[in-house]
Design a protein around this motif. Structure first.
Motif, PDB file in Angstrom:
ATOM      1  N   MET A  92      -1.650  49.166  40.618  1.00 25.40           N
ATOM      2  CA  MET A  92      -0.574  48.195  40.873  1.00 25.40           C
ATOM      3  C   MET A  92      -0.406  47.943  42.376  1.00 25.40           C
ATOM      4  SD  MET A  92       0.354  47.103  37.980  1.00 25.40           S
ATOM      5  CE  MET A  92       1.518  45.997  38.741  1.00 25.40           C
ATOM      6  N   ILE A  93      -0.522  48.983  43.176  1.00 24.22           N
ATOM      7  CA  ILE A  93      -0.439  48.813  44.637  1.00 24.22           C
ATOM      8  C   ILE A  93      -1.580  47.929  45.117  1.00 24.22           C
ATOM      9  CG2 ILE A  93      -0.620  50.007  46.861  1.00 24.22           C
ATOM     10  CD1 ILE A  93       0.866  52.379  45.516  1.00 24.22           C
ATOM     11  N   LEU A  94      -2.779  48.164  44.588  1.00 22.72           N
ATOM     12  CA  LEU A  94      -3.932  47.344  44.975  1.00 22.72           C
ATOM     13  C   LEU A  94      -3.759  45.890  44.529  1.00 22.72           C
ATOM     14  CD1 LEU A  94      -6.851  49.856  44.241  1.00 22.72           C
ATOM     15  CD2 LEU A  94      -5.895  49.199  46.471  1.00 22.72           C
ATOM     16  N   LEU A  95      -3.196  45.691  43.341  1.00 24.25           N
ATOM     17  CA  LEU A  95      -2.956  44.318  42.886  1.00 24.25           C
ATOM     18  C   LEU A  95      -1.874  43.645  43.727  1.00 24.25           C
ATOM     19  CD1 LEU A  95      -3.160  44.720  39.005  1.00 24.25           C
ATOM     20  CD2 LEU A  95      -4.781  43.553  40.503  1.00 24.25           C
ATOM     21  N   GLY A  96      -0.891  44.418  44.171  1.00 24.56           N
ATOM     22  CA  GLY A  96       0.104  43.873  45.094  1.00 24.56           C
ATOM     23  C   GLY A  96      -0.535  43.481  46.413  1.00 24.56           C
ATOM     24  N   ALA A  97      -1.466  44.316  46.879  1.00 29.35           N
ATOM     25  CA  ALA A  97      -2.196  43.989  48.113  1.00 29.35           C
ATOM     26  C   ALA A  97      -3.088  42.755  47.905  1.00 29.35           C
ATOM     27  CB  ALA A  97      -3.038  45.180  48.552  1.00 29.35           C
ATOM     28  N   PHE A  98      -3.593  42.587  46.682  1.00 26.24           N
ATOM     29  CA  PHE A  98      -4.429  41.423  46.370  1.00 26.24           C
ATOM     30  C   PHE A  98      -3.637  40.123  46.538  1.00 26.24           C
ATOM     31  CE2 PHE A  98      -6.918  38.919  43.046  1.00 26.24           C
ATOM     32  CZ  PHE A  98      -7.991  38.695  43.879  1.00 26.24           C
ATOM     33  N   LEU A  99      -2.330  40.173  46.286  1.00 25.67           N
ATOM     34  CA  LEU A  99      -1.486  39.000  46.533  1.00 25.67           C
ATOM     35  C   LEU A  99      -1.548  38.603  48.008  1.00 25.67           C
ATOM     36  CD1 LEU A  99       1.652  40.011  44.442  1.00 25.67           C
ATOM     37  CD2 LEU A  99       0.097  38.128  43.916  1.00 25.67           C
ATOM     38  N   PHE A 100      -1.579  39.600  48.879  1.00 21.41           N
ATOM     39  CA  PHE A 100      -1.659  39.327  50.315  1.00 21.41           C
ATOM     40  C   PHE A 100      -3.078  38.933  50.728  1.00 21.41           C
ATOM     41  CE2 PHE A 100       2.251  41.726  50.108  1.00 21.41           C
ATOM     42  CZ  PHE A 100       3.055  41.046  50.999  1.00 21.41           C
ATOM     43  N   ILE A 101      -4.069  39.531  50.110  1.00 21.93           N
ATOM     44  CA  ILE A 101      -5.464  39.206  50.431  1.00 21.93           C
ATOM     45  C   ILE A 101      -5.766  37.744  50.103  1.00 21.93           C
ATOM     46  CG2 ILE A 101      -7.872  39.659  49.755  1.00 21.93           C
ATOM     47  CD1 ILE A 101      -7.009  42.635  49.444  1.00 21.93           C
ATOM     48  N   THR A 102      -5.210  37.259  49.001  1.00 20.48           N
ATOM     49  CA  THR A 102      -5.431  35.861  48.611  1.00 20.48           C
ATOM     50  C   THR A 102      -4.443  34.915  49.295  1.00 20.48           C
ATOM     51  OG1 THR A 102      -4.017  36.121  46.663  1.00 20.48           O
ATOM     52  CG2 THR A 102      -6.406  36.454  46.361  1.00 20.48           C
ATOM     53  N   ASN A 103      -3.687  35.433  50.261  1.00 18.78           N
ATOM     54  CA  ASN A 103      -2.707  34.655  51.026  1.00 18.78           C
ATOM     55  C   ASN A 103      -1.639  34.009  50.149  1.00 18.78           C
ATOM     56  OD1 ASN A 103      -3.672  35.182  53.607  1.00 18.78           O
ATOM     57  ND2 ASN A 103      -5.204  33.562  53.453  1.00 18.78           N
ATOM     58  N   THR A 104      -1.318  34.646  49.056  1.00 19.77           N
ATOM     59  CA  THR A 104      -0.277  34.130  48.172  1.00 19.77           C
ATOM     60  C   THR A 104       1.060  34.064  48.898  1.00 19.77           C
ATOM     61  OG1 THR A 104      -1.449  35.030  46.269  1.00 19.77           O
ATOM     62  CG2 THR A 104       0.866  34.508  45.940  1.00 19.77           C
ATOM     63  N   HIS A 105       1.264  34.932  49.856  1.00 13.40           N
ATOM     64  CA  HIS A 105       2.548  35.000  50.565  1.00 13.40           C
ATOM     65  C   HIS A 105       2.742  33.886  51.595  1.00 13.40           C
ATOM     66  CE1 HIS A 105      -0.255  36.918  53.247  1.00 13.40           C
ATOM     67  NE2 HIS A 105       0.660  36.998  54.201  1.00 13.40           N
ATOM     68  N   ILE A 106       1.654  33.187  51.984  1.00 12.83           N
ATOM     69  CA  ILE A 106       1.792  32.172  53.035  1.00 12.83           C
ATOM     70  C   ILE A 106       1.250  30.796  52.648  1.00 12.83           C
ATOM     71  CG2 ILE A 106       1.807  33.793  54.956  1.00 12.83           C
ATOM     72  CD1 ILE A 106      -1.153  33.118  55.392  1.00 12.83           C
ATOM     73  N   ARG A 107       0.578  30.681  51.549  1.00 11.84           N
ATOM     74  CA  ARG A 107      -0.042  29.408  51.186  1.00 11.84           C
ATOM     75  C   ARG A 107       0.982  28.369  50.770  1.00 11.84           C
ATOM     76  NH1 ARG A 107      -5.519  30.834  48.991  1.00 11.84           N
ATOM     77  NH2 ARG A 107      -6.692  30.734  50.925  1.00 11.84           N
ATOM     78  N   ARG A 108       0.857  27.213  51.361  1.00 10.68           N
ATOM     79  CA  ARG A 108       1.723  26.106  50.982  1.00 10.68           C
ATOM     80  C   ARG A 108       1.258  25.538  49.646  1.00 10.68           C
ATOM     81  NH1 ARG A 108       2.426  20.496  52.589  1.00 10.68           N
ATOM     82  NH2 ARG A 108       4.627  20.079  52.314  1.00 10.68           N
ATOM     83  N   ARG A 109      -0.040  25.506  49.463  1.00 10.50           N
ATOM     84  CA  ARG A 109      -0.610  25.077  48.190  1.00 10.50           C
ATOM     85  C   ARG A 109      -1.329  26.267  47.567  1.00 10.50           C
ATOM     86  NH1 ARG A 109      -0.849  20.012  46.921  1.00 10.50           N
ATOM     87  NH2 ARG A 109      -2.734  20.216  45.701  1.00 10.50           N
ATOM     88  N   TYR A 110      -1.179  26.417  46.278  1.00  8.57           N
ATOM     89  CA  TYR A 110      -1.849  27.509  45.572  1.00  8.57           C
ATOM     90  C   TYR A 110      -3.245  27.068  45.147  1.00  8.57           C
ATOM     91  CZ  TYR A 110       1.809  31.028  44.864  1.00  8.57           C
ATOM     92  OH  TYR A 110       2.725  32.022  45.025  1.00  8.57           O
ATOM     93  N   TYR A 111      -4.162  27.994  45.216  1.00  2.41           N
ATOM     94  CA  TYR A 111      -5.514  27.782  44.728  1.00  2.41           C
ATOM     95  C   TYR A 111      -5.763  28.757  43.598  1.00  2.41           C
ATOM     96  CZ  TYR A 111      -5.754  25.077  48.981  1.00  2.41           C
ATOM     97  OH  TYR A 111      -5.487  24.162  49.961  1.00  2.41           O
ATOM     98  N   ILE A 112      -6.923  28.704  43.004  1.00  2.47           N
ATOM     99  CA  ILE A 112      -7.208  29.508  41.823  1.00  2.47           C
ATOM    100  C   ILE A 112      -7.043  31.009  42.101  1.00  2.47           C
ATOM    101  CG2 ILE A 112      -9.714  29.624  42.171  1.00  2.47           C
ATOM    102  CD1 ILE A 112      -7.983  29.197  38.784  1.00  2.47           C
ATOM    103  N   GLY A 113      -7.417  31.451  43.290  1.00  4.73           N
ATOM    104  CA  GLY A 113      -7.277  32.868  43.637  1.00  4.73           C
ATOM    105  C   GLY A 113      -5.829  33.325  43.642  1.00  4.73           C
ATOM    106  N   ASN A 114      -4.931  32.443  44.062  1.00  3.08           N
ATOM    107  CA  ASN A 114      -3.508  32.776  44.061  1.00  3.08           C
ATOM    108  C   ASN A 114      -2.979  32.940  42.639  1.00  3.08           C
ATOM    109  OD1 ASN A 114      -3.708  30.432  46.518  1.00  3.08           O
ATOM    110  ND2 ASN A 114      -3.027  32.482  47.060  1.00  3.08           N
ATOM    111  N   PHE A 115      -3.417  32.053  41.757  1.00  7.67           N
ATOM    112  CA  PHE A 115      -2.987  32.149  40.357  1.00  7.67           C
ATOM    113  C   PHE A 115      -3.578  33.393  39.688  1.00  7.67           C
ATOM    114  CE2 PHE A 115      -2.465  27.511  41.000  1.00  7.67           C
ATOM    115  CZ  PHE A 115      -1.106  27.450  40.752  1.00  7.67           C
TER     116      PHE A 115
END
Length: 191
Positions: free
Chosen positions: A69-92
């Motif tokens: 779960m910690i790694l999946l939480g980090a994956f949110l940051f790796i895919t830039n989910t926290h800063i992306r104005r537009r979501y891409y497939i990796g964010n979803f």
């Protein structure tokens, strides 16, 4: 509207890491009371004290699950989910994986903890109390199920964060569609 959504998006990504770390700490602490009261008591032959040893495989799985779960939480940051104005497939994908893993870990853990809680109530507490008075440094008497009951709050937070992440992704899709309509309307006016 995007500013508000992106602020919430950053907070939720951080909350996902924090919730995962809380589950990790819970996995480390769940056996504390059981160890203090049942580890040595099992050697004395206290009926039901083997629940401590029965829980070991589950506790190891919970620890591994919390690290995932910690790694999946980090994956949110790796895919830039926290800063992306537009979501891409990796964010979803990152959001979906975190949400699915949260629900799966919660359901599995809840079922296992209920089983072990029932086994804990089969402990011969009268004998356990006797041994705790005879050997106070080795056996601690407790009938507390605090750590077993705390899972409701711990995993409730985990699922809540996962649900909010999914809701945030839906909100993001809605905003992206509205933005696309505005851009298209602007193009028509310019033409």
């Amino acid at each position: 509207m995007y500013k508000k959504q992106m602020t919430i998006q950053r907070i939720l990504c951080l909350a996902a890491i924090i919730a995962s770390v809380v589950v990790f700490l819970y996995a480390l602490g769940i056996m504390t009371d059981l160890y203090d009261s049942l580890y040595v008591a099992n050697n004395f032959g206290v009926k039901g004290a083997e629940v401590y040893f029965n829980m070991q495989p589950f506790n190891q799985m919970l620890l591994v699950g919390s690290i995932v779960m910690i790694l999946l939480g980090a994956f949110l940051f790796i895919t830039n989910t926290h800063i992306r104005r537009r979501y891409y497939i990796g964010n979803f994908i990152a959001t979906g994986l975190y949400a699915a893993a949260s629900v799966a870990l919660t359901l599995y853990s809840h079922a296992q903890i209920l089983i072990y809680k029932a086994q804990f109530f089969e402990v011969d507490f009268a004998t356990l109390e006797l041994y705790s008075t005879l050997f106070p440094t080795d056996v601690k008497y407790t009938e507390s199920t605090f750590w077993l009951d705390a899972h409701y709050v711990i995993f409730g937070i985990l699922v809540l964060v996962a649900l909010l992440l999914v809701m945030n992704a839906c909100w993001k899709v809605s905003l992206m569609k509205k933005e696309a309509k505005l851009v298209e309307a602007g193009r028509r006016i310019a033409a």
